[in-house]
Design a protein around this motif. Sequence first.
Motif, PDB file in Angstrom:
ATOM      1  N   VAL A 104       0.857  -1.183   0.000  1.00 33.72           N
ATOM      2  CA  VAL A 104       0.000   0.000   0.000  1.00 33.72           C
ATOM      3  C   VAL A 104       0.895   1.235   0.000  1.00 33.72           C
ATOM      4  O   VAL A 104       1.681   1.439   0.933  1.00 33.72           O
ATOM      5  CB  VAL A 104      -0.942   0.005   1.220  1.00 33.72           C
ATOM      6  N   GLY A 105       0.795   2.036  -1.069  1.00 33.43           N
ATOM      7  CA  GLY A 105       1.587   3.263  -1.175  1.00 33.43           C
ATOM      8  C   GLY A 105       2.467   3.251  -2.413  1.00 33.43           C
ATOM      9  O   GLY A 105       3.362   2.398  -2.533  1.00 33.43           O
ATOM     10  N   GLY A 106       2.230   4.182  -3.307  1.00 33.71           N
ATOM     11  CA  GLY A 106       3.001   4.282  -4.549  1.00 33.71           C
ATOM     12  C   GLY A 106       3.942   5.458  -4.539  1.00 33.71           C
ATOM     13  O   GLY A 106       4.016   6.229  -5.497  1.00 33.71           O
ATOM     14  N   GLY A 107       4.672   5.619  -3.434  1.00 33.63           N
ATOM     15  CA  GLY A 107       5.779   6.571  -3.381  1.00 33.63           C
ATOM     16  C   GLY A 107       7.073   5.784  -3.541  1.00 33.63           C
ATOM     17  O   GLY A 107       7.055   4.587  -3.886  1.00 33.63           O
ATOM     18  N   ALA A 162       9.096   4.609  -1.371  1.00 37.75           N
ATOM     19  CA  ALA A 162       9.261   3.468  -0.461  1.00 37.75           C
ATOM     20  C   ALA A 162       8.546   2.240  -1.011  1.00 37.75           C
ATOM     21  O   ALA A 162       9.147   1.168  -1.167  1.00 37.75           O
ATOM     22  CB  ALA A 162       8.729   3.833   0.931  1.00 37.75           C
ATOM     23  N   ARG A 222      -7.540   3.513  -3.470  1.00 41.76           N
ATOM     24  CA  ARG A 222      -7.354   3.828  -2.049  1.00 41.76           C
ATOM     25  C   ARG A 222      -7.852   2.667  -1.201  1.00 41.76           C
ATOM     26  O   ARG A 222      -8.993   2.222  -1.350  1.00 41.76           O
ATOM     27  CB  ARG A 222      -8.122   5.098  -1.678  1.00 41.76           C
ATOM     28  N   VAL A 223      -7.009   2.158  -0.334  1.00 41.36           N
ATOM     29  CA  VAL A 223      -7.401   1.029   0.511  1.00 41.36           C
ATOM     30  C   VAL A 223      -8.171   1.564   1.716  1.00 41.36           C
ATOM     31  O   VAL A 223      -7.674   2.438   2.437  1.00 41.36           O
ATOM     32  CB  VAL A 223      -6.159   0.221   0.951  1.00 41.36           C
ATOM     33  N   ALA A 246       2.647   3.619   3.359  1.00 34.18           N
ATOM     34  CA  ALA A 246       1.658   4.683   3.136  1.00 34.18           C
ATOM     35  C   ALA A 246       2.167   6.064   3.534  1.00 34.18           C
ATOM     36  O   ALA A 246       1.375   7.006   3.682  1.00 34.18           O
ATOM     37  CB  ALA A 246       0.359   4.348   3.857  1.00 34.18           C
ATOM     38  N   TRP A 275       0.601   8.658   5.963  1.00 39.26           N
ATOM     39  CA  TRP A 275      -0.620   7.982   6.408  1.00 39.26           C
ATOM     40  C   TRP A 275      -0.325   6.616   7.039  1.00 39.26           C
ATOM     41  O   TRP A 275      -1.253   5.874   7.344  1.00 39.26           O
ATOM     42  CB  TRP A 275      -1.572   7.785   5.224  1.00 39.26           C
ATOM     43  N   PHE A 291      -3.050   4.066   8.374  1.00 38.65           N
ATOM     44  CA  PHE A 291      -3.328   2.808   7.683  1.00 38.65           C
ATOM     45  C   PHE A 291      -3.215   1.636   8.659  1.00 38.65           C
ATOM     46  O   PHE A 291      -4.013   0.697   8.634  1.00 38.65           O
ATOM     47  CB  PHE A 291      -2.398   2.616   6.477  1.00 38.65           C
ATOM     48  N   ARG A 296       7.539  15.383   5.328  1.00 36.67           N
ATOM     49  CA  ARG A 296       8.642  14.469   5.627  1.00 36.67           C
ATOM     50  C   ARG A 296       8.227  13.809   6.934  1.00 36.67           C
ATOM     51  O   ARG A 296       8.028  14.496   7.931  1.00 36.67           O
ATOM     52  CB  ARG A 296       9.948  15.251   5.766  1.00 36.67           C
ATOM     53  N   GLN A 311      17.281   8.913  -0.967  1.00 42.31           N
ATOM     54  CA  GLN A 311      18.685   8.527  -0.868  1.00 42.31           C
ATOM     55  C   GLN A 311      18.880   7.235  -0.093  1.00 42.31           C
ATOM     56  O   GLN A 311      19.959   6.642  -0.141  1.00 42.31           O
ATOM     57  CB  GLN A 311      19.521   9.667  -0.283  1.00 42.31           C
TER      58      GLN A 311
HETATM   59  C1  LIG Z   1      10.467  19.445   0.143  1.00 47.36           C
HETATM   60  C2  LIG Z   1      11.055  18.066   0.315  1.00 47.36           C
HETATM   61  C3  LIG Z   1      12.363  17.834  -0.018  1.00 47.36           C
HETATM   62  C4  LIG Z   1      12.903  16.563   0.104  1.00 47.36           C
HETATM   63  N1  LIG Z   1      14.198  16.353  -0.298  1.00 47.36           N
HETATM   64  C5  LIG Z   1      14.727  15.094  -0.259  1.00 47.36           C
HETATM   65  C6  LIG Z   1      16.027  14.824  -0.742  1.00 47.36           C
HETATM   66  O1  LIG Z   1      16.725  15.737  -1.214  1.00 47.36           O
HETATM   67  N2  LIG Z   1      16.495  13.548  -0.686  1.00 47.36           N
HETATM   68  C7  LIG Z   1      15.742  12.523  -0.187  1.00 47.36           C
HETATM   69  O2  LIG Z   1      16.213  11.387  -0.166  1.00 47.36           O
HETATM   70  N3  LIG Z   1      14.494  12.760   0.316  1.00 47.36           N
HETATM   71  C8  LIG Z   1      13.976  14.005   0.284  1.00 47.36           C
HETATM   72  N4  LIG Z   1      12.721  14.245   0.772  1.00 47.36           N
HETATM   73  C9  LIG Z   1      12.028  13.152   1.465  1.00 47.36           C
HETATM   74  C10 LIG Z   1      11.395  12.164   0.516  1.00 47.36           C
HETATM   75  O3  LIG Z   1      10.648  12.854  -0.458  1.00 47.36           O
HETATM   76  C11 LIG Z   1      10.485  11.228   1.331  1.00 47.36           C
HETATM   77  O4  LIG Z   1      11.232  10.609   2.357  1.00 47.36           O
HETATM   78  C12 LIG Z   1       9.888  10.134   0.469  1.00 47.36           C
HETATM   79  O5  LIG Z   1       9.283  10.673  -0.668  1.00 47.36           O
HETATM   80  C13 LIG Z   1       8.853   9.340   1.261  1.00 47.36           C
HETATM   81  O6  LIG Z   1       8.359   8.346   0.398  1.00 47.36           O
HETATM   82  P1  LIG Z   1       7.120   7.473   0.811  1.00 47.36           P
HETATM   83  O7  LIG Z   1       6.934   6.485  -0.306  1.00 47.36           O
HETATM   84  O8  LIG Z   1       7.293   6.961   2.184  1.00 47.36           O
HETATM   85  O9  LIG Z   1       5.883   8.505   0.897  1.00 47.36           O
HETATM   86  P2  LIG Z   1       4.939   9.082  -0.240  1.00 47.36           P
HETATM   87  O10 LIG Z   1       5.678   9.478  -1.443  1.00 47.36           O
HETATM   88  O11 LIG Z   1       4.070  10.118   0.386  1.00 47.36           O
HETATM   89  O12 LIG Z   1       4.050   7.832  -0.648  1.00 47.36           O
HETATM   90  C14 LIG Z   1       3.059   7.285   0.196  1.00 47.36           C
HETATM   91  C15 LIG Z   1       1.864   7.006  -0.671  1.00 47.36           C
HETATM   92  O13 LIG Z   1       0.907   6.228   0.058  1.00 47.36           O
HETATM   93  C16 LIG Z   1      -0.350   6.539  -0.473  1.00 47.36           C
HETATM   94  N5  LIG Z   1      -1.394   6.098   0.461  1.00 47.36           N
HETATM   95  C17 LIG Z   1      -1.584   6.505   1.734  1.00 47.36           C
HETATM   96  N6  LIG Z   1      -2.641   5.873   2.270  1.00 47.36           N
HETATM   97  C18 LIG Z   1      -3.125   5.042   1.303  1.00 47.36           C
HETATM   98  C19 LIG Z   1      -4.222   4.120   1.257  1.00 47.36           C
HETATM   99  N7  LIG Z   1      -5.037   3.938   2.310  1.00 47.36           N
HETATM  100  N8  LIG Z   1      -4.447   3.446   0.103  1.00 47.36           N
HETATM  101  C20 LIG Z   1      -3.632   3.608  -0.977  1.00 47.36           C
HETATM  102  N9  LIG Z   1      -2.591   4.475  -0.979  1.00 47.36           N
HETATM  103  C21 LIG Z   1      -2.331   5.177   0.149  1.00 47.36           C
HETATM  104  C22 LIG Z   1      -0.313   8.052  -0.634  1.00 47.36           C
HETATM  105  O14 LIG Z   1      -1.270   8.496  -1.559  1.00 47.36           O
HETATM  106  C23 LIG Z   1       1.129   8.271  -1.098  1.00 47.36           C
HETATM  107  O15 LIG Z   1       1.230   8.402  -2.512  1.00 47.36           O
HETATM  108  C24 LIG Z   1      12.125  15.502   0.637  1.00 47.36           C
HETATM  109  C25 LIG Z   1      10.810  15.722   0.973  1.00 47.36           C
HETATM  110  C26 LIG Z   1      10.256  16.993   0.807  1.00 47.36           C
HETATM  111  C27 LIG Z   1       8.809  17.207   1.151  1.00 47.36           C
END
Ligand SMILES: Cc1cc2nc3c(=O)[nH]c(=O)nc-3n(C[C@H](O)[C@H](O)[C@H](O)COP(=O)(O)OP(=O)(O)OC[C@H]3O[C@@H](n4cnc5c(N)ncnc54)[C@H](O)[C@@H]3O)c2cc1C
Length: 372
Positions: free
Chosen positions: A9-12, A14, A164-165, A191, A194, A198, A297, A328
Amino acid sequence: MERADFLIVGGGVAGLSAAARLALHGRVVLLEGEEALGYHSSGRSVSFSHYGIGGAAVRALTAYSRDRFAPPLGRTFPTLYFAEAEAVPALEALAADMAAFTDAIRPVEAAEMAALFPPLRTGPGGAVRGLLDPTGLKLDADLILQSYARAVRAAGGAVLTGRRVVAAEPGWTVRTEGGESFSAPVLVNAAGAWADRFAALAGVAPLGLTPLRRTIIVVEPPAGAAIGSWPFALSATRDFYLQPEAGRLLVSPVDEVADDPCDAQPEDYDIALAAERLEHYTTIAVTRIAHRWAGLRTFTADRVPKAGFAPDAPGFFWLAGQGGYGFQTAPAMAEIAEALIAGGAWPKGLAERGLGVEQVAPGRGAAGAGPA
Ligand SMILES: Cc1cc2nc3c(=O)[nH]c(=O)nc-3n(C[C@H](O)[C@H](O)[C@H](O)COP(=O)(O)OP(=O)(O)OC[C@H]3O[C@@H](n4cnc5c(N)ncnc54)[C@H](O)[C@@H]3O)c2cc1C
């Protein structure tokens, strides 16, 4: 009901990076609630890889991950940490912390800083000392996300957006807002901001994550400035950075403002602070802000990202708390997830850098940290 070996769950960054690794071991289905991958934090990052952030665990994850960002995913980009007189002790502490992970960093004096980054105010009242890392890495966030998604699809997995789950039951079976159901023995919670919410939905105890908002403004460089050779410049006191990108300057006041999980928006105060700090540290006058954005963050209590099965819920895997270093550290975190989920050895390069499973285990603080 669609069945898989691994549900994510989550298309970022991670979720996608872990999905690409798990796709080597079975069928992956990744569910993203938004219509686009990387809509939240991962699409708002400045996506740089450097050693000036985080503690030893984050630096170990960063060092391990660097090799996975060969061009065009990453390209070397000089990084300059600078200090005004009162911040020199902070710069020296930073140098000592970074030295354990790289020997590429060297001290620079005011004249060299001025040559490298002409608008920096140097000398009395300005920056007096600096550290230059010629091996910083500028990452291509979109390319990285898309390459992970392609790897999942090429292995026969599915990366589904607009899903969305809204319910999750041990076993694991999840249901989307649209009424589709998916099941797998392993459910990965990636997520982002979130992730605690979640977990609550799935009846799993939260980690205690804190989403903190960060703001970026985009300004035009001074006319005729050769910004192509400027470094990524960061203050040693961690209250300012500037990154040249695509002919413009991305500037942040390095704000960390507590926020709820949401579609983060920049606040006027933080936008003004970014402009003020730019004018304080450099000779660049802010006449117009071309663009601005904010993103979340999300941190754990000890600021170390977590990867591991929840102690209270078999098959529920945490991949959360990527903070300000989710890009990173993504390759390392994804390989940790792969080792713990699919069964495999702890990545040797992490053990060699002093990072063990305890440091990233969910449900624990900094205590007990140490090499595996
Ligand atoms: C301004 C800024 C600058 C940054 N600079 C850097 C940098 O220089 N270098 C670096 O390494 N990192 C940097 N970061 C940090 C980095 O962007 C984050 O650590 C990283 O993007 C987190 O990824 P994630 O997949 O955990 O979260 P996200 O990208 O937020 O992905 C989580 C996803 O889960 C989905 N989701 C949540 N709940 C549900 C659900 N119930 N059902 C389905 N989908 C769901 C959301 O829609 C979301 O798309 C920066 C962040 C910011 C804001």
